[in-house]
Write a protein that holds these residues in place. Structure first.
Motif, PDB file in Angstrom:
ATOM      1  N   LYS A  10      11.574  -8.126 -12.386  1.00 47.95           N
ATOM      2  CA  LYS A  10      11.898  -7.407 -11.163  1.00 47.95           C
ATOM      3  C   LYS A  10      10.680  -7.318 -10.259  1.00 47.95           C
ATOM      4  N   ARG A  11      10.895  -7.523  -8.957  1.00 51.17           N
ATOM      5  CA  ARG A  11       9.795  -7.509  -7.996  1.00 51.17           C
ATOM      6  C   ARG A  11       9.161  -6.118  -7.907  1.00 51.17           C
ATOM      7  N   VAL A  12       7.840  -6.082  -7.865  1.00 50.67           N
ATOM      8  CA  VAL A  12       7.108  -4.824  -7.691  1.00 50.67           C
ATOM      9  C   VAL A  12       7.165  -4.405  -6.239  1.00 50.67           C
ATOM     10  N   PHE A  13       6.976  -5.372  -5.335  1.00 47.09           N
ATOM     11  CA  PHE A  13       6.971  -5.113  -3.905  1.00 47.09           C
ATOM     12  C   PHE A  13       8.172  -5.816  -3.288  1.00 47.09           C
ATOM     13  N   GLN A  21       2.286   0.472  -0.590  1.00 43.42           N
ATOM     14  CA  GLN A  21       2.631   0.771  -1.974  1.00 43.42           C
ATOM     15  C   GLN A  21       1.544   1.679  -2.529  1.00 43.42           C
ATOM     16  N   LYS A  22       1.938   2.672  -3.311  1.00 40.89           N
ATOM     17  CA  LYS A  22       0.953   3.560  -3.929  1.00 40.89           C
ATOM     18  C   LYS A  22       0.490   2.941  -5.234  1.00 40.89           C
ATOM     19  N   ASP A  41      -2.015  -0.039 -11.371  1.00 42.24           N
ATOM     20  CA  ASP A  41      -0.646   0.265 -11.739  1.00 42.24           C
ATOM     21  C   ASP A  41       0.062   0.758 -10.493  1.00 42.24           C
ATOM     22  N   VAL A  42       1.333   0.415 -10.363  1.00 43.14           N
ATOM     23  CA  VAL A  42       2.147   0.885  -9.238  1.00 43.14           C
ATOM     24  C   VAL A  42       2.650   2.277  -9.565  1.00 43.14           C
ATOM     25  N   VAL A  43       2.475   3.222  -8.655  1.00 44.23           N
ATOM     26  CA  VAL A  43       2.991   4.577  -8.819  1.00 44.23           C
ATOM     27  C   VAL A  43       4.445   4.551  -8.373  1.00 44.23           C
ATOM     28  N   ARG A  44       5.341   4.886  -9.277  1.00 42.37           N
ATOM     29  CA  ARG A  44       6.793   4.857  -8.949  1.00 42.37           C
ATOM     30  C   ARG A  44       7.321   6.247  -8.783  1.00 42.37           C
TER      31      ARG A  44
END
Length: 44
Positions: A10-13, A21-22, A41-44
């Motif tokens: 799955k795409r992050v961006f 993106q945070k 790391d991506v903050v979700r």
């Protein structure tokens, strides 16, 4: 800096969606030749 995003699935961006993106730094390392590796790391 030359950011590179690696991985599959799955795409992050999402494509075509403007905005920021945070991200949070998970790991960083400086090398003697001036290269700095930073892993986020991506903050979700």
């Amino acid at each position: 800096m030359f950011p590179v995003l690696l991985g599959t699935g799955k795409r992050v961006f999402p494509s075509g969606v403007p905005g920021e993106q945070k991200l949070v730094v998970r790991e960083s390392e400086a090398y003697g030749n001036g290269v700095v590796k930073v892993i986020y790391d991506v903050v979700r």
